[in-house]
Motif scaffolding. Structure first.
Motif, mmCIF file in Angstrom:
data_model
loop_
_atom_site.group_PDB
_atom_site.id
_atom_site.type_symbol
_atom_site.label_atom_id
_atom_site.label_comp_id
_atom_site.label_asym_id
_atom_site.label_seq_id
_atom_site.Cartn_x
_atom_site.Cartn_y
_atom_site.Cartn_z
ATOM 1 N N MET A 56 0.836 -1.198 0.000
ATOM 2 C CA MET A 56 0.000 0.000 0.000
ATOM 3 C C MET A 56 0.876 1.257 0.000
ATOM 4 O O MET A 56 0.655 2.186 0.777
ATOM 5 C CB MET A 56 -0.999 -0.003 1.155
ATOM 6 C CG MET A 56 -0.427 -0.171 2.532
ATOM 7 S SD MET A 56 -1.709 -0.372 3.803
ATOM 8 C CE MET A 56 -2.609 1.161 3.661
ATOM 9 N N VAL A 57 1.833 1.265 -0.902
ATOM 10 C CA VAL A 57 2.708 2.431 -1.037
ATOM 11 C C VAL A 57 1.871 3.597 -1.559
ATOM 12 O O VAL A 57 1.158 3.450 -2.550
ATOM 13 C CB VAL A 57 3.861 2.140 -2.020
ATOM 14 C CG1 VAL A 57 4.784 3.347 -2.129
ATOM 15 C CG2 VAL A 57 4.635 0.901 -1.595
ATOM 16 N N PRO A 58 1.929 4.743 -0.886
ATOM 17 C CA PRO A 58 1.111 5.877 -1.351
ATOM 18 C C PRO A 58 1.638 6.436 -2.680
ATOM 19 O O PRO A 58 2.845 6.487 -2.876
ATOM 20 C CB PRO A 58 1.263 6.920 -0.240
ATOM 21 C CG PRO A 58 2.500 6.547 0.489
ATOM 22 C CD PRO A 58 2.691 5.069 0.318
ATOM 23 N N PRO A 59 0.732 6.845 -3.578
ATOM 24 C CA PRO A 59 1.177 7.452 -4.818
ATOM 25 C C PRO A 59 1.901 8.768 -4.522
ATOM 26 O O PRO A 59 1.579 9.409 -3.528
ATOM 27 C CB PRO A 59 -0.141 7.716 -5.576
ATOM 28 C CG PRO A 59 -1.229 7.629 -4.573
ATOM 29 C CD PRO A 59 -0.712 6.767 -3.452
ATOM 30 N N PRO A 60 2.888 9.169 -5.332
ATOM 31 C CA PRO A 60 3.262 8.591 -6.623
ATOM 32 C C PRO A 60 4.234 7.405 -6.500
ATOM 33 O O PRO A 60 4.987 7.127 -7.426
ATOM 34 C CB PRO A 60 3.935 9.776 -7.310
ATOM 35 C CG PRO A 60 4.600 10.519 -6.176
ATOM 36 C CD PRO A 60 3.703 10.339 -4.990
ATOM 37 N N GLY A 61 4.202 6.724 -5.342
ATOM 38 C CA GLY A 61 5.108 5.590 -5.147
ATOM 39 C C GLY A 61 4.541 4.313 -5.731
ATOM 40 O O GLY A 61 3.327 4.166 -5.868
ATOM 41 N N ARG A 62 5.432 3.390 -6.051
ATOM 42 C CA ARG A 62 5.002 2.132 -6.646
ATOM 43 C C ARG A 62 6.097 1.089 -6.433
ATOM 44 O O ARG A 62 7.281 1.409 -6.508
ATOM 45 C CB ARG A 62 4.774 2.365 -8.142
ATOM 46 C CG ARG A 62 4.131 1.281 -8.887
ATOM 47 C CD ARG A 62 3.340 1.766 -10.119
ATOM 48 N NE ARG A 62 3.836 2.912 -10.844
ATOM 49 C CZ ARG A 62 4.691 2.865 -11.881
ATOM 50 N NH1 ARG A 62 5.173 1.732 -12.296
ATOM 51 N NH2 ARG A 62 5.041 3.976 -12.513
ATOM 52 N N ILE A 63 5.697 -0.154 -6.180
ATOM 53 C CA ILE A 63 6.668 -1.249 -6.176
ATOM 54 C C ILE A 63 6.992 -1.538 -7.629
ATOM 55 O O ILE A 63 6.092 -1.837 -8.413
ATOM 56 C CB ILE A 63 6.087 -2.515 -5.508
ATOM 57 C CG1 ILE A 63 5.807 -2.252 -4.023
ATOM 58 C CG2 ILE A 63 7.036 -3.701 -5.662
ATOM 59 C CD1 ILE A 63 5.138 -3.405 -3.296
ATOM 60 N N THR A 64 8.259 -1.411 -8.011
ATOM 61 C CA THR A 64 8.577 -1.590 -9.424
ATOM 62 C C THR A 64 9.376 -2.856 -9.688
ATOM 63 O O THR A 64 9.642 -3.180 -10.836
ATOM 64 C CB THR A 64 9.385 -0.406 -9.988
ATOM 65 O OG1 THR A 64 10.578 -0.289 -9.211
ATOM 66 C CG2 THR A 64 8.622 0.876 -9.898
ATOM 67 N N GLY A 65 9.755 -3.555 -8.638
ATOM 68 C CA GLY A 65 10.486 -4.783 -8.890
ATOM 69 C C GLY A 65 10.636 -5.600 -7.621
ATOM 70 O O GLY A 65 10.455 -5.100 -6.521
ATOM 71 N N GLY A 66 10.927 -6.897 -7.826
ATOM 72 C CA GLY A 66 11.188 -7.770 -6.698
ATOM 73 C C GLY A 66 9.951 -8.491 -6.216
ATOM 74 O O GLY A 66 8.868 -8.362 -6.791
ATOM 75 N N SER A 67 10.106 -9.254 -5.142
ATOM 76 C CA SER A 67 8.976 -10.012 -4.612
ATOM 77 C C SER A 67 8.948 -9.916 -3.091
ATOM 78 O O SER A 67 9.970 -9.688 -2.446
ATOM 79 C CB SER A 67 9.082 -11.476 -5.044
ATOM 80 O OG SER A 67 10.309 -12.011 -4.587
#
Ligand SMILES: Nc1ncnc2c1ncn2[C@@H]1O[C@H](COP(=O)(O)OP(=O)(O)OP(=O)(O)O)[C@@H](O)[C@H]1O
Ligand SMILES: [Mg+2]
Length: 316
Positions: A56-67
């Motif tokens: 639940m990373v707040p925007p403008p954040g995003r998980i862009t890789g990994g697991s």
């Protein structure tokens, strides 16, 4: 199988001024019942890791890789609906940074604690009451607190309510993000004690986030030191406190005042880098007293220096 396995996690904020690489290739794992202390200076990405673990990373954040695998499930691949129904609160709960000021002012403590029990467990309000009373006792509060509103509680009492809320569905993992900041030192010590009791009694895994290494000495089994979006050292608490390897960890430890030893208190000169433009090579090199040529060019990777003790530094 580990309870939690984080591999090569990247969480970036896509801002107008550029991409902030707040969590950049972070890996660690956690066993059931284990307590991990996550430490580092303000802005190094600790809360971003916490939000990532709930996806639940707040925007403008995003998980862009990994697991992020918990109990065999990769939560980066789950739908929002599944996350809400199966993961958050039930498996992983979080004590958000500053949460004690986010209690809903128009509901009583009982109403707020009953909500997860009614929604997730289908309990009635009456059935919830017994569980809530027990839990309030466990966190050191009188059950009459149930009928009160948040503004009628002290900061320490509010934080205990928040802790109770995180425990209410008996999750496998509790993340506590700076749970003692804004509390005076006495209350701070009481809250740390409470976490110790919770660890012993519930055998829950915990991630305890703080900028203060001395705070978690007594409760962490494992310590991860973060600098500028990366874990630079990780090992058992004994290893990290007893034999700190990374110059940054050494600096953090040297800046803790000691009562009985007449050591000079030192601090680390300089400030952490802008994470939208981190320096090449080792992100710590501009502040490092041992800087070598290679540090400016090549990024160090985590190396196992003794069993279970990893450091990302060209000195090793
Ligand atoms: N919503 C956002 N938009 C852009 N950048 C952000 C956002 N939230 C955090 N950041 C940046 O990401 C980096 C990591 O922030 P984060 O809040 O995870 O740090 P932290 O270690 O928890 O700090 P603190 O100890 O102050 O709580 C910082 O450089 C911060 O400026
Ligand atoms: Mg934070």
């Amino acid at each position: 199988m580990a309870l939690l396995e984080v591999k090569n996690l990247k969480t970036y904020y896509y801002t107008l001024r550029g991409v902030v690489r707040a969590v950049d290739n972070v890996s660690f794992s956690l066993e059931r019942g284990e307590v991990l202390g996550l430490v580092g200076e303000s802005g190094c990405g600790k809360s971003t890791i916490a939000w990532s673990l709930l996806n639940m990373v707040p925007p403008p954040g995003r998980i862009t890789g990994g697991s992020i695998v918990i109990d065999g499930i990769d939560i980066t691949k789950l739908s929002e609906d599944d996350l809400r129904k199966k993961v958050r609160w039930k498996k992983i709960s979080m004590i958000f940074q500053g949460a004690m000021n986010a209690l809903n002012p128009v509901f009583t403590i009982e109403d707020q604690l009953a909500e997860p029990l009614m929604i997730h467990k289908g309990l009635s309000k009456k059935e919830s009451r017994e569980i809530i009373a027990k839990l309030l006792k466990m966190v050191g509060l009188d059950e009459t607190i149930m009928k009160r509103y948040p503004h009628e509680l002290s900061g320490g009492q509010k934080q205990r309510v928040i802790i109770a809320m995180a425990l209410i569905l008996n999750p496998d993992l509790v993340i506590a993000d700076e749970p003692t900041t804004a509390l005076d030192v006495i209350v701070q010590a009481q809250i740390i004690n409470l976490f110790k009791q919770i660890k012993q009694r519930y055998k829950m895994a915990m991630i305890f986030i703080t900028h203060d290494l001395s705070l978690i000495a007594e409760i962490a089994d494992k310590v991860a030191v973060m600098y500028a979006g990366k874990i630079v050292e990780i090992g058992s608490a004994d290893q990290v406190y007893g034999n700190p390897l990374h110059p940054y960890t050494q600096g953090l430890l040297a800046s803790i005042p000691r009562l009985r030893k007449r050591e000079e208190i030192r601090w680390i000169p300089g400030v952490p880098p802008d994470l939208s433009r981190p320096p090449p090579g080792c992100r710590f090199f501009p502040r490092c007293q041992y800087v070598m040529d290679v540090c400016r060019k090549e990024e160090p990777v985590l190396k196992e220096v003794e069993p279970g003790h990893y450091v990302a530094c060209h000195l090793y």
